[in-house]
Design a protein around this motif. Structure first.
Motif, mmCIF file in Angstrom:
data_model
loop_
_atom_site.group_PDB
_atom_site.id
_atom_site.type_symbol
_atom_site.label_atom_id
_atom_site.label_comp_id
_atom_site.label_asym_id
_atom_site.label_seq_id
_atom_site.Cartn_x
_atom_site.Cartn_y
_atom_site.Cartn_z
ATOM 1 N N LYS A 114 0.846 -1.188 0.000
ATOM 2 C CA LYS A 114 0.000 0.000 0.000
ATOM 3 C C LYS A 114 0.887 1.246 0.000
ATOM 4 C CE LYS A 114 -3.752 -2.275 2.526
ATOM 5 N NZ LYS A 114 -3.409 -3.559 1.964
ATOM 6 N N GLY A 115 0.469 2.247 -0.714
ATOM 7 C CA GLY A 115 1.216 3.494 -0.738
ATOM 8 C C GLY A 115 1.107 4.171 -2.088
ATOM 9 N N ILE A 116 1.517 5.400 -2.098
ATOM 10 C CA ILE A 116 1.443 6.231 -3.300
ATOM 11 C C ILE A 116 2.620 5.922 -4.212
ATOM 12 C CG2 ILE A 116 1.528 8.623 -4.131
ATOM 13 C CD1 ILE A 116 0.190 9.399 -1.431
ATOM 14 N N ARG A 117 2.334 5.865 -5.510
ATOM 15 C CA ARG A 117 3.362 5.688 -6.534
ATOM 16 C C ARG A 117 3.542 7.025 -7.240
ATOM 17 N NH1 ARG A 117 1.795 1.139 -3.863
ATOM 18 N NH2 ARG A 117 1.999 -0.780 -5.043
ATOM 19 N N LYS A 118 4.806 7.428 -7.417
ATOM 20 C CA LYS A 118 5.095 8.687 -8.110
ATOM 21 C C LYS A 118 6.211 8.459 -9.114
ATOM 22 C CE LYS A 118 3.629 12.148 -4.798
ATOM 23 N NZ LYS A 118 3.935 13.459 -4.237
ATOM 24 N N GLY A 119 6.037 9.072 -10.279
ATOM 25 C CA GLY A 119 7.060 9.010 -11.314
ATOM 26 C C GLY A 119 7.836 10.307 -11.386
ATOM 27 N N ILE A 120 9.118 10.180 -11.699
ATOM 28 C CA ILE A 120 9.977 11.340 -11.918
ATOM 29 C C ILE A 120 10.582 11.195 -13.306
ATOM 30 C CG2 ILE A 120 12.058 12.569 -11.204
ATOM 31 C CD1 ILE A 120 11.515 11.654 -8.359
ATOM 32 N N ASP A 121 10.284 12.159 -14.170
ATOM 33 C CA ASP A 121 10.790 12.147 -15.534
ATOM 34 C C ASP A 121 12.079 12.954 -15.585
ATOM 35 O OD1 ASP A 121 11.227 12.161 -18.260
ATOM 36 O OD2 ASP A 121 9.202 12.847 -18.782
ATOM 37 N N LEU A 122 13.172 12.311 -15.977
ATOM 38 C CA LEU A 122 14.457 13.006 -16.045
ATOM 39 C C LEU A 122 14.449 14.120 -17.082
ATOM 40 C CD1 LEU A 122 17.063 10.177 -15.566
ATOM 41 C CD2 LEU A 122 16.495 12.019 -14.020
ATOM 42 N N LYS A 123 13.528 14.055 -17.998
ATOM 43 C CA LYS A 123 13.391 15.103 -19.015
ATOM 44 C C LYS A 123 13.278 16.475 -18.348
ATOM 45 C CE LYS A 123 9.374 15.922 -20.463
ATOM 46 N NZ LYS A 123 8.053 16.124 -20.947
ATOM 47 N N ASP A 124 12.604 16.533 -17.220
ATOM 48 C CA ASP A 124 12.392 17.791 -16.513
ATOM 49 C C ASP A 124 13.675 18.358 -15.898
ATOM 50 O OD1 ASP A 124 9.699 17.496 -17.153
ATOM 51 O OD2 ASP A 124 9.258 16.480 -15.257
ATOM 52 N N PHE A 125 14.727 17.563 -15.863
ATOM 53 C CA PHE A 125 15.996 17.991 -15.280
ATOM 54 C C PHE A 125 17.034 18.334 -16.344
ATOM 55 C CE2 PHE A 125 13.788 15.598 -12.116
ATOM 56 C CZ PHE A 125 14.119 16.193 -10.910
ATOM 57 N N LEU A 126 16.656 18.204 -17.603
ATOM 58 C CA LEU A 126 17.588 18.417 -18.705
ATOM 59 C C LEU A 126 17.465 19.824 -19.270
ATOM 60 C CD1 LEU A 126 17.050 15.062 -20.639
ATOM 61 C CD2 LEU A 126 18.741 15.557 -18.859
ATOM 62 N N PHE A 127 18.558 20.327 -19.780
ATOM 63 C CA PHE A 127 18.576 21.612 -20.464
ATOM 64 C C PHE A 127 17.887 21.436 -21.807
ATOM 65 C CE2 PHE A 127 20.825 24.454 -23.472
ATOM 66 C CZ PHE A 127 20.453 25.677 -22.932
ATOM 67 N N MET A 128 16.835 22.228 -22.039
ATOM 68 C CA MET A 128 16.032 22.156 -23.259
ATOM 69 C C MET A 128 15.490 20.734 -23.506
ATOM 70 S SD MET A 128 18.245 24.699 -25.729
ATOM 71 C CE MET A 128 17.183 24.426 -27.131
ATOM 72 N N GLU A 129 15.333 19.975 -22.410
ATOM 73 C CA GLU A 129 14.842 18.597 -22.460
ATOM 74 C C GLU A 129 15.689 17.698 -23.357
ATOM 75 O OE1 GLU A 129 10.673 18.672 -23.419
ATOM 76 O OE2 GLU A 129 10.160 19.618 -21.520
ATOM 77 N N MET A 130 16.976 18.103 -23.536
ATOM 78 C CA MET A 130 17.840 17.328 -24.443
ATOM 79 C C MET A 130 19.213 17.023 -23.868
ATOM 80 S SD MET A 130 16.929 19.162 -28.117
ATOM 81 C CE MET A 130 18.539 19.804 -28.193
ATOM 82 N N ILE A 131 19.734 17.911 -23.047
ATOM 83 C CA ILE A 131 21.126 17.793 -22.633
ATOM 84 C C ILE A 131 21.209 17.872 -21.114
ATOM 85 C CG2 ILE A 131 23.412 18.876 -22.756
ATOM 86 C CD1 ILE A 131 22.443 20.129 -25.447
ATOM 87 N N LEU A 132 22.023 17.011 -20.547
ATOM 88 C CA LEU A 132 22.242 17.084 -19.112
ATOM 89 C C LEU A 132 23.480 17.937 -18.859
ATOM 90 C CD1 LEU A 132 21.726 14.526 -16.440
ATOM 91 C CD2 LEU A 132 23.916 15.692 -16.502
#
Length: 169
Positions: free
Chosen positions: A27-45
């Motif tokens: 039991k518990g909440i499931r959460k997703g984290i998209d690495l896209k949100d941490f990238l510069f212009m969603e393309m480059i780390l």
């Protein structure tokens, strides 16, 4: 009421153990984290930017949750980035995995089946419930059979009124 008209629950008298695999779903909440949100212009780390964004994560949002980390961008992310993000959240999350929600559920059920104490079923007739309100990964049923086969007298799948025999020892 006379004995010839007594209503008896033959399933209860049979010693059959009904087992619902959905009872093991954590039991518990499931959460997703998209690495896209941490990238510069969603393309480059960019390491500095990435670390700054990770530092800004409010860990309270992830307290006691099950987290799956994924990357929806068409970008190559170095492995150390997963380390940094996981290190930030490990102290508050119940479990963190790489993949999608389905991958998380497979891993959670794997852990649940592997750590469950099936000793009460030793030498017994066990019926694994066929229908459930919760979605159970197919792999959990496979792992369940692996756990039960060496210890149960017999294993069935379905419902008491209509089941499929799986094995007899």
């Amino acid at each position: 009421m006379s004995e010839e008209f007594e209503i008896r629950n033959k399933v209860a008298e049979s010693g059959l153990i009904n087992f619902d695999l959905s009872d093991l779903v954590p039991k518990g909440i499931r959460k997703g984290i998209d690495l896209k949100d941490f990238l510069f212009m969603e393309m480059i780390l960019k390491e500095k930017d990435f670390r700054e964004k990770v530092a800004l994560i409010n860990t309270e949002e992830y307290q006691d949750t099950y987290i799956y980390i994924y990357n929806s961008a068409d970008a190559i992310v170095p492995l150390w980035a997963y380390f940094v993000l996981t290190a930030k959240l490990t102290s508050v999350a119940k479990k963190i995995v790489f993949g999608n929600l389905e991958d998380l559920e497979v891993i959670l059920m794997h852990n649940a089946v592997q750590t469950y104490d099936f000793e009460e079923m030793r030498g017994k007739r066990v019926l694994v419930k066929g229908c459930s309100d919760k979605e159970i990964p197919e792999n959990a049923y496979i792992e369940l059979v692996e756990q039960l086969q060496p210890i149960v007298k017999s294993l069935m799948f379905g419902e008491a009124c209509s089941n499929v025999p799986i094995l007899k020892n």
